[in-house]
Design an enzyme around this catalytic site. Structure first.
Site: not given
Length: 521
Positions: A200, A330, A426
């Site tokens: 990220s 995600e 995610h």
């Protein structure tokens, strides 16, 4: 942990001696400063090398993270100077932690591969002290030295401040890598075989480091997991910083002179206030307003000269081997956290398709490319594509176009928690990467008792990542003309055609340029 598993051990570094612990066969040193505390006269300055110390500094505890919403505010309180014996101080935000299976005093000549983790957190939260980032298992099972680090985040690290260098958080990361270069041999690591890896915002940082002249030569391999596509232009960054400063008072401007007198905790609060208002201010800040994240690396022309995709395509890091990839679903994590699962309307889907879509009539294009997708799925797809999936894929393509060697992956194994409703969301890759399958994040995604499949997939992740760090990867490089990726599905885990071909074609002509301030184009 038994007493036998927590034996103290000492070694000498450039700044002085440190005392760590032997824990389950791994030497662990926590909270070692790589730069001076960025407070007082050094507030908002580029990092300065850590001062040396007399005696032995205890390295048994993690250093405090940069002030942030999730961390008690007392870490920013004024404190005295470090004691003569190197005792930690509350504003030692810039520290590293090391896990080494090459036990000091016995195997330091081993020169093991080194893996340096850069944590995520939207450039506004996170700490290397998170138990999920414990490097013990990765180091022990993979035969690598693992390093994690804290860096400045939020206003301290990424706000545009007049009189201060841009991207101070990135400069901190460079300073930590310089510390690794100068000290890692003492831990049995090879300074010539350093791999940076992160997820990220950590992956976004790595994309920036790849093209920063200051970082050249500090690592030879990189793993970028779920790269965000948000890099700011100076105009956008300056306007967001002005809004944050205005939260402190109507006449406060984002300058070093004015903000250096403001306690870090107050800046955190001001940034949070602006973040909460962002979704309603899309007309001012553009699509990024929908993320409610007011910080990102700034393409300032100096620290970060160009957007990573542009610079990589011109060969900026062709000598660095790269793994880059993303998770299939995600954005579903953020939908779940916002209580949107099962709640997205057609109107909401149309709005995000207009905001993020890569072509003139993105709503029609997405519906044609994904004919079976309902409004919620379209909402998730375009958010995922704009924010993580396509930036990651385009980074791979840019590096290949620039003459670099790159391998691409996609995680499709669904998180077991909530009956699989989160999908391959995610951050699911983080516990799989470190093998830490219990704890706050892992439990949220996998439940109280992770299934055997999670352990098996984690073993594959760790084997692939550490083999790459050691230069032993057998996985075929990515070819943009015939896109094939390693699909980590928990079953075959094989290299196949890229599963998101429909989205890839939609985004093929898009360029991830620095985000402008809409009022100025």
């Amino acid at each position: 942990m038994t007493a036998a598993e927590s034996v103290e051990t000492e070694l000498s570094l450039a700044a002085g001696r440190v005392r760590g612990r032997l824990e389950s066969g791994v030497a662990v040193f926590r909270g070692i400063p790589y730069a001076q505390p960025p407070v007082g006269a050094l507030r908002f300055a580029a990092p300065r090398p850590a001062a040396g110390w007399a005696g032995v500094r205890d390295a048994g505890e993690f250093g405090p993270p940069c002030p942030q919403a999730a961390v008690p505010n007392e870490i920013g309180r004024p404190v005295g100077d470090r004691d003569g014996d190197g005792a930690a101080r509350a504003d030692d935000w810039l520290t590293v932690n090391v896990w080494s299976p090459a036990l000091p005093g016995t195997d330091r000549a081993a020169r093991l591969p080194v893996m340096v983790w850069i944590h995520g957190g939207a450039y506004m939260s996170g700490t290397a002290g998170d138990p999920g980032y414990d490097g013990g298992r990765l180091a022990r099972d993979g035969g690598v030295v693992v390093v994690t680090l804290n860096y400045r985040i939020g206003v301290e690290g990424f706000a545009w401040i007049e009189g201060a260098p841009a991207n101070r958080g990135l400069l901190d990361q460079v300073a930590a890598l310089e510390w690794v270069r100068d000290n890692i041999t003492a831990f049995g690591g090879d300074p010539g075989r350093v791999t940076v890896f992160g997820e990220s915002a950590g992956a976004g940082s790595i994309a920036a480091l790849l093209v920063m002249e200051r970082a050249a030569g500090l690592f030879s391999r990189a793993i970028a997991q779920s790269v965000p596509g948000t890099y700011f232009s100076p105009g956008l960054a300056a306007d967001l910083s002005a809004a944050i400063a205005a939260e402190l008072g109507p006449d406060v401007r984002p300058t070093v002179a004015e903000l250096a007198a403001v306690a870090p905790a107050r800046l955190v609060t001001a940034g949070e206030a602006v973040a909460r208002t962002m979704p309603a201010r899309e007309d001012r800040w553009g699509a990024v307003a929908r993320t409610a994240v007011p910080y990102s690396p700034v393409v300032d022309g100096d620290v970060l000269p160009r957007a990573p995709w542009e610079a990589l395509a011109d060969g900026a890091a062709r000598d660095v081997e790269l793994i880059v990839g993303h998770n299939r679903d995600e954005y579903r994590l953020f939908s779940a956290m916002a209580g949107q699962l099962g709640q997205v309307t057609e109107e909401q889907a149309r709005a995000v398709l207009r905001a993020f879509g890569p072509v003139a009539d993105s709503a029609a294009a997405y519906r044609a490319a994904h004919p079976d997708a309902d409004a919620e799925r379209l909402h998730e797809l375009v958010f995922s594509d704009w924010l993580f999936r396509m930036p990651s894929l385009h980074l791979a393509r840019a590096h290949a176009d620039g003459g670099g060697t790159v391998r691409c992956y996609e995680l499709t194994w669904p998180a077991p928690a909530m009956g699989g409703a989160l999908g391959a969301c995610h951050a699911l890759d983080v516990p799989l990467t470190f093998g830490n399958l219990t704890g706050r994040l892992a439990t949220m995604l996998m439940g109280e008792e992770p299934p055997a499949a999670a352990e098996a997939l984690s073993a594959r992740f760790r084997a692939e990542w550490t083999a790459f760090a050691a230069g032993r990867t057998e996985w075929a490089p990515y070819d943009p003309k015939q896109p094939r990726v390693l699909v980590l599905d928990g079953a075959a885990n094989a290299v196949t055609d890229y599963p998101e071909e429909a989205s890839r074609l939609l985004w093929e002509a898009h360029r991830f340029a620095p985000l402008p301030l809409p009022a100025t184009g």
